[in-house]
Design a protein around this motif. Structure first.
Motif, mmCIF file in Angstrom:
data_model
loop_
_atom_site.group_PDB
_atom_site.id
_atom_site.type_symbol
_atom_site.label_atom_id
_atom_site.label_comp_id
_atom_site.label_asym_id
_atom_site.label_seq_id
_atom_site.Cartn_x
_atom_site.Cartn_y
_atom_site.Cartn_z
ATOM 1 N N UNK A 77 0.817 -1.200 0.000
ATOM 2 C CA UNK A 77 0.000 0.000 0.000
ATOM 3 C C UNK A 77 0.852 1.252 0.000
ATOM 4 N N UNK A 78 0.239 2.405 0.433
ATOM 5 C CA UNK A 78 0.904 3.708 0.402
ATOM 6 C C UNK A 78 1.414 4.072 1.789
ATOM 7 N N UNK A 79 2.520 4.875 1.771
ATOM 8 C CA UNK A 79 3.066 5.397 3.019
ATOM 9 C C UNK A 79 2.400 6.707 3.409
ATOM 10 N N UNK A 80 2.889 7.353 4.463
ATOM 11 C CA UNK A 80 2.312 8.631 4.901
ATOM 12 C C UNK A 80 2.574 9.741 3.889
ATOM 13 N N UNK A 81 1.722 10.804 3.841
ATOM 14 C CA UNK A 81 1.914 11.884 2.859
ATOM 15 C C UNK A 81 3.028 12.840 3.297
ATOM 16 N N UNK A 82 3.620 13.479 2.296
ATOM 17 C CA UNK A 82 4.584 14.550 2.572
ATOM 18 C C UNK A 82 3.826 15.805 2.973
ATOM 19 N N UNK A 83 4.518 16.812 3.568
ATOM 20 C CA UNK A 83 3.850 18.095 3.871
ATOM 21 C C UNK A 83 3.269 18.708 2.596
ATOM 22 N N UNK A 84 2.097 19.355 2.714
ATOM 23 C CA UNK A 84 1.411 19.939 1.560
ATOM 24 C C UNK A 84 2.194 21.124 1.021
ATOM 25 N N UNK A 85 2.178 21.292 -0.303
ATOM 26 C CA UNK A 85 2.892 22.364 -0.986
ATOM 27 C C UNK A 85 1.914 23.098 -1.882
ATOM 28 N N UNK A 86 1.965 24.493 -1.826
ATOM 29 C CA UNK A 86 1.040 25.315 -2.622
ATOM 30 C C UNK A 86 1.820 26.056 -3.706
ATOM 31 N N UNK A 87 1.171 26.209 -4.921
ATOM 32 C CA UNK A 87 1.806 26.977 -6.005
ATOM 33 C C UNK A 87 0.710 27.587 -6.858
ATOM 34 N N UNK A 88 1.107 28.633 -7.655
ATOM 35 C CA UNK A 88 0.178 29.364 -8.520
ATOM 36 C C UNK A 88 0.589 29.206 -9.984
ATOM 37 N N UNK A 89 -0.461 29.195 -10.896
ATOM 38 C CA UNK A 89 -0.198 29.173 -12.348
ATOM 39 C C UNK A 89 -0.426 30.556 -12.919
ATOM 40 N N UNK A 90 0.361 30.997 -13.900
ATOM 41 C CA UNK A 90 0.199 32.342 -14.483
ATOM 42 C C UNK A 90 -1.004 32.384 -15.420
ATOM 43 N N UNK A 91 -1.266 33.626 -15.939
ATOM 44 C CA UNK A 91 -2.364 33.811 -16.886
ATOM 45 C C UNK A 91 -2.079 33.078 -18.205
ATOM 46 N N UNK A 92 -3.170 32.727 -18.935
ATOM 47 C CA UNK A 92 -3.075 32.124 -20.267
ATOM 48 C C UNK A 92 -4.060 32.781 -21.209
ATOM 49 N N UNK A 93 -4.168 32.279 -22.428
ATOM 50 C CA UNK A 93 -5.139 32.818 -23.393
ATOM 51 C C UNK A 93 -6.517 32.295 -23.024
ATOM 52 N N UNK A 94 -7.559 33.057 -23.284
ATOM 53 C CA UNK A 94 -8.900 32.625 -22.893
ATOM 54 C C UNK A 94 -9.433 31.543 -23.831
ATOM 55 N N UNK A 95 -10.511 30.900 -23.395
ATOM 56 C CA UNK A 95 -11.241 30.005 -24.284
ATOM 57 C C UNK A 95 -12.028 30.812 -25.301
ATOM 58 N N UNK A 96 -12.623 30.149 -26.320
ATOM 59 C CA UNK A 96 -13.385 30.883 -27.322
ATOM 60 C C UNK A 96 -14.674 31.396 -26.697
ATOM 61 N N UNK A 97 -15.235 32.501 -27.263
ATOM 62 C CA UNK A 97 -16.516 33.007 -26.741
ATOM 63 C C UNK A 97 -17.542 31.877 -26.691
ATOM 64 N N UNK A 98 -18.433 31.976 -25.737
ATOM 65 C CA UNK A 98 -19.379 30.883 -25.509
ATOM 66 C C UNK A 98 -20.383 30.743 -26.641
ATOM 67 N N UNK A 99 -20.700 31.845 -27.335
ATOM 68 C CA UNK A 99 -21.589 31.740 -28.499
ATOM 69 C C UNK A 99 -21.385 32.953 -29.371
ATOM 70 N N UNK A 100 -21.813 32.850 -30.649
ATOM 71 C CA UNK A 100 -21.805 33.940 -31.616
ATOM 72 C C UNK A 100 -23.042 33.782 -32.477
ATOM 73 N N UNK A 101 -23.980 34.736 -32.357
ATOM 74 C CA UNK A 101 -25.231 34.678 -33.112
ATOM 75 C C UNK A 101 -25.361 35.909 -33.984
ATOM 76 N N UNK A 102 -26.028 35.736 -35.135
ATOM 77 C CA UNK A 102 -26.312 36.849 -36.041
ATOM 78 C C UNK A 102 -27.813 37.082 -36.011
ATOM 79 N N UNK A 103 -28.204 38.312 -35.669
ATOM 80 C CA UNK A 103 -29.628 38.662 -35.592
ATOM 81 C C UNK A 103 -29.870 39.891 -36.445
#
Length: 1304
Positions: free
Chosen positions: A915-941
């Motif tokens: 099985x598994x042993x005991x866990x190591x101490x928890x470590x926190x980190x941050x990710x930088x900004x990225x490009x956005x996803x595509x717009x959720x919709x595009x409609x022509x009216x």
């Protein structure tokens, strides 16, 4: 040369001239006067059965009908005075009733005479004899006692019968005596023994004579034969004379050959030409001699030679002069050789070389009769006239006789007669009648008129033209009553008038006419020749190998002339098919169901027509699994081997590939048969290796292509003695299942492998790399043993040995195993994270020490979780924990697929098999900004005529701080080519825009993306069209066709695309309503068209036809006339649009167009004077208009764009300037650069063959350009022609919509 023979000057020339009268035997029609001709007579030698009436045939024809008379033994035979003799009416045939008379009284030589006023014909001399079957003379046969080994002849000597009897030997039980090389029957009926044996002793050697005519059998008195061997003779002599070894010289020993028949070294034999030569040689000797034949100085004629009576008789059929000579007969055994020579002389009764034939002569013609015979000795020839020797006949100065020739010169009417030629020698005679008929008769054709001859292609054709006339008519042939046929290839005209075509071909079919001509007239006859296709088997039956019980199918596909009726026949082994319902004959196949062994054989399909046939054959072989082997026997027995032999079963036409030997262990696994070994199919023995302590029983199975046979019967039981084990258990393992234990397991030996009773296992173990003694434990027949109290996860050395009551097995191999594992004690240290990008991070750690793993290291697990996003507006939602496993002794790993601009936490665990042993101490980190996803919709009216409104939604995940949006769009023309791109940017809070100054009826493509400081995200795309400007559309009117409805405004259509591209497929329905009308010139088709495809066709096909659709291109038009349709026919019509780059095909519904039938009587308008005048006036008017237009054009006249566009709804692509992407100016004098990817020529003009017009045609437009938003701001200037309502000129500023219409 005979000195009495007289020749007249030019006699040879006369013979050549007269050959035409001797070449063909003419048949005189019975309605014309003619001398008698004998048509039927009895054979020269007539042997009659005294139990039946005597019938002597004599039939003749002539005009008038002949009368008949007979002679007997050279004197007149008065038929009317003998009540027992009857002459048939209208015939000369005699019927003699001998039922109450002595038959001998009517024996003699008879000759028939047929007479009428034109001559007399006579028959052969017919010798009448009674058949006889006399009894055997009374005789007493003495018993024959003969010493073994000597030769012997038993004489038959049957009574002379008429005809001679057939001889054969039988016993008292009417069983034929067996004949062989030693015992044979001679041609005279005697029975010859080359040497006698004791088994020849019998008392019932009986010779039988069968007389064919009377069907009676006479038998000779039985003959008794006793054969004494040497011992019997010595014992008899010693008893009589008290002498021992009287025959000590051993007379029954071997001896050289000698001839019993014929005697001596040479003999002679005579045979007549045409008969069968029979030579025989019978030899004695011990051993029995072999007989062989050869011809001295020549070869035996193989095709006519046969051997009989065990080569003692040589027969040569149809003897000729070349068969004379010396024939050598040779008898051979192992003591020597003897020869006999038979000298054969060939004589010949007279035979015809050229028999005289009837002559039909016209008055004053000359003819010749020839009587050419041959024989040995040379025959004597005598001529008769009307049955009287020619020298005694009345003198005739026109007749000259020269040996075998009679010449008749300048014959006159009334000189008709019948001539007889008689040729005789010592061996027989020939006699023939030939009449000379003097007639003057015009030609007549005897072949029936209009006869149809049918022949097969490439076979000869014979067209008959049997004719008669005097003089002999000349025959000529014509084909189809026109073509004269000459005697040359491929035609041959025979002397009897028959036309022959050596190799008939279909082109030879037709009508043939034969014409018969002489100086008295002409006659023609018509016949017909039909040359048919040959019958051929296209697919022949094929060789079949079929398992018993299955079905066999023979195919026989045939091609034949359709006018002939074929008949299919199937044969089996050249005989009829069995009368069995399992045999099914179809049109072109034979099916045999549930095949049996008796169905084997050769099957032949025969296709017959009235003219020819074709056949093909194939064999059927029936196979089955082999029969079981038999007679199993065990030999050469030892402790560990035995030899097994067997007798193979029937292979059933499929060779045995191999034999499988199986055994049953009656001690350990009774009822279970196990494969032991295999041997080749040609073997019948096998050396088998055995194991101790097994009660063996063997059986054998044979394998062929069909499958395995049933097993043979088991052999007798064979027991082997016990012994120590030959092997130890396999698959030995040592694994700890719990901390502190070691489970040792193995695969136990089978009872077969135990080699004896009392099977146990000696289990041994010790800790590896520690000097200590082996621990051991004997266990019963089990498969595992558990060792307790072991340290955690340490290696052990393990051995397992088999033993029984007769000893131990071989030394076992050492196997390494491990004691039980426990959970790891410590966690990885020094965990650190390196962030590489907004979606990827790398984690590092210090591996744990090996002792703390307390088991087999499996690897490390990294647990990580997204705690929250870094945007203030984002809701704090903790995501589900994720796990990544890294196998082996790793110290780092990568975390892909992270979400940008987020906070993550992680920890690491070590992993072993427990099985598994005991866990190591928890470590926190941050990710930088990225490009956005595509717009959720595009409609022509809100689709306007020159505007479109767009709405969109923000991305689902911004992946950072949203900076705004970027919109790109461009027009798309009807050929799917893209126009210039316009770009617009928006703030993050803007989600709608209305685009103005767009072109009407134009398709646009839009690309929208969101962006952060890291850049734009992926695009979302959309397509939409502006509304159509219906006020610009005018109906077009063609003379005599009515107005064409304008197309309806297109509905806005949107479609999502996955990525930007340069060729865009068409969207929306391409067609609307389709209308049809029919005029005298053709069918008019009109349709609504909304698409922008490059190729548009009108397709049509005759209703219910299977032909391909005919199509006519109609690009740039909404109506089309289909010309050339057949009156009275109905057609299916449709309009189709498609592009080479787009697989989608758009089509209208099919409409049915019926073309009315043309009246039977029509006035040709083109020949009417008023129509010609009208056409000339119209042509002159058109010429004047063309001149006026040309002059005005040269003066710089301008043409308004609007009217051109109204008349043409599908203009071609507008040229674009390559440097700035704007539309070019439309002028006659400027060079226009094409849009990239377009198909305009290099000179900047639009190709005329792709469209009826373009803006270039309009010329002299004003300057134009696009403003910032891409709208067209140029204007066109030009003159507008006078309107019929306003009566004056006006100028009109062109709309930007017109300029963009080229992209629709």
């Amino acid at each position: 040369m005979d000195g009495n023979r007289k020749w007249v000057p030019g006699f040879e020339a006369v013979l050549l001239i007269l050959l035409s009268h001797t070449a063909v035997a003419l048949e005189v029609p019975l309605d014309l006067p003619q001398p008698p001709t004998i048509t039927l007579q009895s054979p020269k030698d007539y042997i009659f059965d005294p139990r039946e009436n005597i019938v002597i045939h004599c039939e003749a024809k002539g005009k008038p009908q002949p009368s008949f008379s007979w002679t007997r033994n050279g004197s007149h035979f008065d038929v009317e005075k003998d009540s027992k003799v009857l002459m048939k009416p209208g015939s000369g045939t005699l019927v003699i009733d001998i039922s109450q008379e002595k038959a001998e009284a009517y024996e003699g030589t008879y000759q028939c005479t047929a007479h009428n006023e034109h001559g007399t014909a006579v028959s052969n001399n017919i010798i009448i004899r009674q058949s006889r079957s006399p009894l055997w003379s009374k005789e007493r046969n003495e018993a024959i006692v003969v010493q073994m080994g000597v030769s012997l002849v038993l004489q038959c000597r049957p009574p002379a019968g008429l005809p001679p009897p057939v001889i054969f030997w039988m016993d008292n039980n009417f069983q034929r005596l067996p004949l062989d090389k030693r015992v044979s029957q001679a041609l005279n009926g005697d029975l010859y023994f080359s040497n006698v044996l004791p088994e020849d002793t019998r008392s019932d050697y009986i010779c039988y004579a069968r007389f064919p005519h009377t069907q009676t059998i006479q038998q000779k008195q039985p003959i008794s034969v006793t054969v004494l061997d040497m011992e019997t003779i010595n014992a008899t002599v010693a008893a009589l004379y008290n002498i021992t070894d009287f025959y000590s010289g051993s007379p029954e020993g071997e001896r050289r050959p000698g001839f019993m028949l014929p005697l001596g070294t040479t003999s002679t034999q005579m045979v007549l030409r045409g008969e069968t030569l029979e030579l025989e040689c019978i030899a004695d000797g011990l051993p029995t001699p072999d007989i062989s034949w050869q011809k001295d100085g020549g070869e035996l004629p193989s095709s006519r030679t046969s051997f009989h009576n065990f080569k003692k008789t040589l027969k040569i059929s149809d003897v000729n002069e070349a068969d004379g000579g010396a024939y050598r007969c040779t008898a051979t055994n192992n003591l020597g050789t003897v020869h006999h020579i038979i000298k054969v002389t060939v004589n010949a009764a007279p035979f015809w070389v050229s028999a005289p034939r009837n002559l039909i002569l016209a008055p004053n013609e000359t003819g010749i009769l020839t009587c050419r015979v041959s024989g040995e000795p040379k025959p004597q020839i005598s001529w008769f006239v009307n049955g009287v020797p020619i020298e005694n006949a009345p003198e005739d100065h026109s007749r000259k006789v020269d040996d075998d020739t009679v010449i008749l010169s300048s014959v006159q009417s009334g000189s008709s007669a019948v001539y007889q030629c008689n040729a005789s020698n010592a061996f027989g005679y020939l006699m023939a009648n030939a009449f000379v008929s003097v007639l003057a008769e015009p030609p007549r054709v005897l072949t029936p008129p209009n006869r149809v001859y049918q022949v097969i292609t490439n076979s000869p054709a014979l067209l008959h033209c049997a004719s008669f006339g005097s003089p002999i008519p000349t025959i000529t042939w014509f084909k189809d009553s026109q073509i004269s046929i000459k005697n040359s290839d491929p035609y041959v005209i025979h002397e009897d008038g028959t036309l022959e075509i050596h190799v008939a071909q279909p082109l030879n079919s037709g009508k043939y006419t034969c014409i018969a001509t002489n100086n008295l007239g002409i006659k023609e006859n018509h016949v017909f020749l039909e040359v048919k296709e040959p019958t051929r088997i296209l697919k022949q039956p094929e060789y079949k190998v079929v398992q018993r019980g299955l079905s066999a199918v023979f195919e026989c596909k045939v091609k034949h002339d359709p006018s002939l009726v074929p008949t299919m026949t199937w044969l089996k082994d050249k005989g009829e098919l069995p009368d069995d319902e399992r045999f099914e004959v179809d049109t072109d196949s034979l099916i045999i169901k549930d095949v049996t062994d008796e169905d084997e054989g050769t099957y032949t399909c025969i296709m017959n027509t009235t003219l020819d046939q074709d056949s093909a054959s194939a064999m059927l072989t029936v196979v089955e699994k082999p029969d079981s082997p038999a007679d199993l026997e065990l030999t050469d027995q030892t402790e560990r081997t035995v030899q097994l032999t067997w007798t193979p079963g029937d292979e059933h036409n499929s060779p045995t590939q191999k034999f499988l030997i199986q055994y049953e262990d009656l001690l350990h696994e009774p009822g279970v048969w196990i494969n032991l070994t295999e041997v080749a199919g040609t073997s019948t023995t096998a050396q088998l290796n055995l194991s101790p302590y097994v009660y063996y029983s063997f059986r054998v199975r044979a394998l062929n292509n069909v499958g395995y046979s049933e097993p043979s019967q088991p052999s007798r039981q064979y027991r082997t003695n016990p012994a120590a084990p030959d092997e130890n258990p396999s698959d030995v393992h040592g694994v700890g299942l719990e901390p502190g234990n070691l489970v040792i397991s193995w695969t136990p030996l089978t009872g077969f492998q135990s080699n004896g009773p009392g099977l146990e296992y000696k289990v041994q173990w010790r800790q590896k790399d520690i000097e200590e003694n082996w621990s051991s434990k004997n266990v019963a027949n089990v498969s595992q043993f558990v060792v307790s109290g072991t340290p955690t996860y340490v290696p052990y050395e393990i051995k397992v040995q088999a033993l029984n009551d007769y000893g131990s097995g071989p030394d076992p191999e050492v196997v390494i195993g491990y004691s039980g594992e426990d959970l790891p004690l410590s966690a990885p240290d020094s965990v650190r994270v390196m962030v590489h990008s907004s979606t990827l991070a790398e984690v590092h750690w210090e591996p744990v020490a090996f002792p703390s793993v307390r088991g087999k290291l499996q690897g490390y697990k990294v647990y990580y979780c997204r705690e929250r996003g870094l945007q203030e507006t984002e809701k704090e939602t903790k995501q589900e924990e994720q796990v990544l496993s890294f196998s082996g002794n790793r110290s780092e790993g990568r975390l892909p697929g992270l979400q940008p601009y987020s906070v993550y936490s992680l920890f690491v665990k070590v992993l072993n098999s427990k099985g598994e042993g005991p866990p190591s101490p928890s470590k926190t980190f941050e990710t930088p900004e990225g490009v956005p996803e595509q717009p959720s919709f595009l409609n022509v009216v809100n689709h306007g005529m020159d505007s479109l409104t767009l709405e969109w939604g923000p991305p689902t995940n911004n992946n950072g701080r949203l900076a705004g949006y970027t919109l790109k769009y461009q027009p798309v023309n009807y050929t799917s080519e893209l126009g210039p791109v316009k770009v617009m940017t928006f703030l993050a809070n803007e989600t709608t825009i209305t685009l103005g100054n767009l072109n009407a009826s134009m398709l646009y493509k839009f690309y929208l993306s969101a962006r952060t400081i890291k850049g734009p995200g992926p695009d979302i795309t959309q397509e939409a069209s502006t509304a159509m400007d219906t006020t610009r559309t005018q109906p077009t009117v063609e003379t005599g066709k009515g107005p064409t409805e304008p197309p309806h405004p297109t509905s806005p259509i949107t479609q999502s695309l996955h990525s930007p591209f340069h060729k865009v497929p068409p969207v929306g329905p391409a067609f609307g309503t389709v209308n049809t009308s029919v005029s005298e010139d053709g069918a008019v088709i009109t349709w609504e068209y909304f698409g922008h495809h490059k190729n548009v066709y009108v397709e049509y096909i005759v209703e219910n036809s299977k032909e391909d659709w005919k199509k006519e291109m109609v690009n740039g038009s909404h109506s089309h006339m289909i010309k050339g349709l057949k009156p009275g026919m109905s057609y299916r019509v449709r309009v189709v649009a498609k592009d080479a780059a787009d697989p989608t095909v758009h089509s209208t519904d099919e409409v049915l167009v019926t073309v009315p039938a043309v009246p039977s009587r029509q006035v040709d308008i083109a020949t009417q004077g008023w129509f010609i005048g009208l056409m000339c006036a119209i042509a002159l008017l058109i010429l004047v208009l063309l001149i006026v237009c040309f002059i005005k054009r040269n003066k710089g006249g301008k043409y308004p764009v609007k009217e051109k566009e109204d008349a043409h709804q599908d203009p071609e692509i507008q040229p674009m300037k390559e440097d700035d992407g704007t539309f070019g100016e439309y002028s006659d004098t400027e060079d226009h650069k094409p849009l990239k990817g377009s198909r305009t020529p290099s000179n900047g003009t639009v190709r005329r063959d792709e469209s009826d017009d373009s803006l270039v045609d309009y010329g002299e437009g004003g300057d134009g350009q696009f403003n910032e938003d891409g709208s067209f701001i140029g204007q066109y200037s030009g003159k507008k022609e006078k309107d019929t309502h306003e009566g004056n000129e006006s100028s009109e500023a062109p709309s930007p919509v017109n300029a963009m219409n080229s992209f629709v």
